[in-house]
Scaffold this motif. Structure first.
Motif, PDB file in Angstrom:
ATOM      1  N   TYR A  17       0.828  -1.197   0.000  1.00  0.00           N
ATOM      2  CA  TYR A  17       0.000   0.000   0.000  1.00  0.00           C
ATOM      3  C   TYR A  17       0.868   1.255   0.000  1.00  0.00           C
ATOM      4  O   TYR A  17       0.631   2.186  -0.776  1.00  0.00           O
ATOM      5  CB  TYR A  17      -0.938   0.008   1.211  1.00  0.00           C
ATOM      6  CG  TYR A  17      -1.978   1.107   1.121  1.00  0.00           C
ATOM      7  CD1 TYR A  17      -3.239   0.851   0.612  1.00  0.00           C
ATOM      8  CD2 TYR A  17      -1.675   2.416   1.501  1.00  0.00           C
ATOM      9  CE1 TYR A  17      -4.187   1.863   0.499  1.00  0.00           C
ATOM     10  CE2 TYR A  17      -2.600   3.430   1.386  1.00  0.00           C
ATOM     11  CZ  TYR A  17      -3.857   3.152   0.892  1.00  0.00           C
ATOM     12  OH  TYR A  17      -4.782   4.161   0.762  1.00  0.00           O
ATOM     13  N   ALA A  21       1.234   4.060  -2.943  1.00  0.00           N
ATOM     14  CA  ALA A  21       0.844   5.434  -2.620  1.00  0.00           C
ATOM     15  C   ALA A  21       1.997   6.414  -2.813  1.00  0.00           C
ATOM     16  O   ALA A  21       1.785   7.628  -2.816  1.00  0.00           O
ATOM     17  CB  ALA A  21       0.340   5.510  -1.180  1.00  0.00           C
ATOM     18  N   TYR A 124      -2.557  13.453  12.246  1.00  0.00           N
ATOM     19  CA  TYR A 124      -2.549  13.978  10.884  1.00  0.00           C
ATOM     20  C   TYR A 124      -1.578  15.147  10.729  1.00  0.00           C
ATOM     21  O   TYR A 124      -1.058  15.380   9.630  1.00  0.00           O
ATOM     22  CB  TYR A 124      -3.968  14.366  10.445  1.00  0.00           C
ATOM     23  CG  TYR A 124      -4.686  13.172   9.850  1.00  0.00           C
ATOM     24  CD1 TYR A 124      -4.414  12.772   8.547  1.00  0.00           C
ATOM     25  CD2 TYR A 124      -5.571  12.426  10.610  1.00  0.00           C
ATOM     26  CE1 TYR A 124      -5.041  11.662   8.005  1.00  0.00           C
ATOM     27  CE2 TYR A 124      -6.205  11.313  10.079  1.00  0.00           C
ATOM     28  CZ  TYR A 124      -5.927  10.923   8.777  1.00  0.00           C
ATOM     29  OH  TYR A 124      -6.524   9.820   8.254  1.00  0.00           O
ATOM     30  N   ALA A 127       1.510  13.263  10.118  1.00  0.00           N
ATOM     31  CA  ALA A 127       1.410  12.579   8.827  1.00  0.00           C
ATOM     32  C   ALA A 127       1.729  13.539   7.683  1.00  0.00           C
ATOM     33  O   ALA A 127       2.419  13.185   6.719  1.00  0.00           O
ATOM     34  CB  ALA A 127       0.013  11.991   8.650  1.00  0.00           C
ATOM     35  N   THR A 128       1.248  14.768   7.797  1.00  0.00           N
ATOM     36  CA  THR A 128       1.534  15.774   6.773  1.00  0.00           C
ATOM     37  C   THR A 128       3.019  16.134   6.761  1.00  0.00           C
ATOM     38  O   THR A 128       3.645  16.229   5.692  1.00  0.00           O
ATOM     39  CB  THR A 128       0.691  17.037   7.016  1.00  0.00           C
ATOM     40  OG1 THR A 128      -0.691  16.691   6.976  1.00  0.00           O
ATOM     41  CG2 THR A 128       0.974  18.088   5.949  1.00  0.00           C
ATOM     42  N   ILE A 133       0.992   8.093   6.079  1.00  0.00           N
ATOM     43  CA  ILE A 133      -0.439   7.848   6.230  1.00  0.00           C
ATOM     44  C   ILE A 133      -0.731   7.400   7.660  1.00  0.00           C
ATOM     45  O   ILE A 133       0.094   6.755   8.315  1.00  0.00           O
ATOM     46  CB  ILE A 133      -0.962   6.795   5.236  1.00  0.00           C
ATOM     47  CG1 ILE A 133      -0.211   5.472   5.391  1.00  0.00           C
ATOM     48  CG2 ILE A 133      -0.879   7.301   3.822  1.00  0.00           C
ATOM     49  CD1 ILE A 133      -0.806   4.365   4.563  1.00  0.00           C
ATOM     50  N   VAL A 157      -8.929   7.612  10.052  1.00  0.00           N
ATOM     51  CA  VAL A 157      -7.671   7.012   9.610  1.00  0.00           C
ATOM     52  C   VAL A 157      -7.652   6.892   8.087  1.00  0.00           C
ATOM     53  O   VAL A 157      -8.668   7.093   7.426  1.00  0.00           O
ATOM     54  CB  VAL A 157      -7.464   5.613  10.245  1.00  0.00           C
ATOM     55  CG1 VAL A 157      -7.444   5.710  11.766  1.00  0.00           C
ATOM     56  CG2 VAL A 157      -8.556   4.642   9.789  1.00  0.00           C
ATOM     57  N   ASP A 158      -6.470   6.528   7.556  1.00  0.00           N
ATOM     58  CA  ASP A 158      -6.336   6.331   6.112  1.00  0.00           C
ATOM     59  C   ASP A 158      -6.523   4.873   5.703  1.00  0.00           C
ATOM     60  O   ASP A 158      -7.105   4.590   4.656  1.00  0.00           O
ATOM     61  CB  ASP A 158      -4.966   6.821   5.644  1.00  0.00           C
ATOM     62  CG  ASP A 158      -4.796   8.323   5.802  1.00  0.00           C
ATOM     63  OD1 ASP A 158      -5.725   9.063   5.417  1.00  0.00           O
ATOM     64  OD2 ASP A 158      -3.754   8.760   6.312  1.00  0.00           O
ATOM     65  N   ILE A 159      -5.995   3.963   6.498  1.00  0.00           N
ATOM     66  CA  ILE A 159      -6.116   2.532   6.197  1.00  0.00           C
ATOM     67  C   ILE A 159      -6.378   1.769   7.494  1.00  0.00           C
ATOM     68  O   ILE A 159      -6.022   2.227   8.581  1.00  0.00           O
ATOM     69  CB  ILE A 159      -4.854   1.965   5.504  1.00  0.00           C
ATOM     70  CG1 ILE A 159      -3.609   2.184   6.364  1.00  0.00           C
ATOM     71  CG2 ILE A 159      -4.678   2.570   4.124  1.00  0.00           C
ATOM     72  CD1 ILE A 159      -2.368   1.508   5.810  1.00  0.00           C
ATOM     73  N   SER A 160      -7.000   0.588   7.365  1.00  0.00           N
ATOM     74  CA  SER A 160      -7.360  -0.218   8.535  1.00  0.00           C
ATOM     75  C   SER A 160      -6.906  -1.664   8.336  1.00  0.00           C
ATOM     76  O   SER A 160      -7.676  -2.513   7.875  1.00  0.00           O
ATOM     77  CB  SER A 160      -8.872  -0.174   8.764  1.00  0.00           C
ATOM     78  OG  SER A 160      -9.308   1.126   9.084  1.00  0.00           O
TER      79      SER A 160
END
Length: 260
Positions: A17, A21, A124, A127-128, A133, A157-160
């Motif tokens: 992933y 990305a 976040y 994350a930025t 992510i 969240v972005d992914i789980s």
């Protein structure tokens, strides 16, 4: 469950992933609980950059200790892992002072959810900064069963990666990964309260009971059971029904073509 193979599968999924990305790595909030410990360990196993944030807000000492111990354990095992502690207590207290909450359950619940949302905003932010992510740590029972998480808090969240695993399966993977024993033995808690209440105290059923209810829910009603099973089924039904706004996508008002 083939624990070793599932662990490898999730780790590869995380690796692929982040590669696809074209981002630098992962950000995970580490609470001292089993879900974040398992998720962060598999993220570390990808070899990609992983920043683990511990974000106490009037946190119980044992929760802080477990979170810090786990981060240190990861840093010792994986050179791609870095831990950071961001104490959000003063930020939370400033918010409380501004809103001047009343002393009742609804306001205390709102403040508990505010803790989770402050942590989401912090995740976040980093994350930025790191082109990374935010990785969710919710399991299947929490995310798609009883909805036991904060919308736009730990649910933001972005992914789980573990959202298709039951709580019992998360524990099995924790054993496979040799997660710190104190974490494996700790009662699951959302860490949003200043007392010792666990997830099971708040829900009224154990995760094993909730897994059973989730398995029979679609094909049965409460009338099919008696005693404790009926009670657990009704608990699951109550939480599941109330959590549909979390479980399902945000409703969109579709405009008819003839009005456009």
């Amino acid at each position: 469950m083939r624990t070793k193979e599932v662990t490898q599968y999730i780790t590869q999924w995380l690796h692929d992933y982040i590669e696809n990305a074209n981002l630098n790595g992962f950000i995970i909030g580490v609470s001292g609980g089993i879900d974040s410990a398992v998720t962060s360990t598999m993220a570390a196993m990808t070899g990609k950059s992983l920043l683990c944030l511990e974000m106490p807000i009037h946190q119980k000492k044992d929760q802080v200790t477990r979170a810090q111990d786990h981060i240190k354990w990861l840093e010792q095992k994986f050179p791609n892992v870095k831990g950071l502690s961001i104490d959000l207590t003063q930020t939370f207290d400033a918010f409380v002072q501004e809103v001047s909450p009343k002393e009742d359950h609804t306001h205390h619940l709102a403040l508990a959810n505010t803790r989770s949302r402050l942590r989401m905003a912090t995740l976040y932010y980093y994350a930025t900064l790191h082109r990374s992510i935010v990785v969710g740590t919710g399991n299947k029972v929490e995310d798609f069963g009883v909805g036991f998480y904060t919308k736009y808090g730990d649910g933001g969240v972005d992914i789980s990666p573990i959202a298709d695993l039951m709580k019992s399966e998360v524990f099995a993977i924790a054993k496979e990964l040799n997660i710190i024993e104190s974490i494996q033995k700790a009662k699951p808690t959302d860490g949003l309260w200043e007392d010792d209440r666990s997830d099971e105290d708040q829900i009224g059923a154990t995760y094993d009971e909730l897994e059973w209810a989730m398995g029979v829910y679609k094909n049965h009603t409460a009338d099919d059971f008696e005693g404790r099973k009926r009670e657990v089924f009704e608990i699951y039904h109550k939480f599941n029904r109330a959590a549909q706004h979390k479980i399902n996508p945000i409703p969109i008002c579709k405009i008819p073509e003839n009005l456009k």
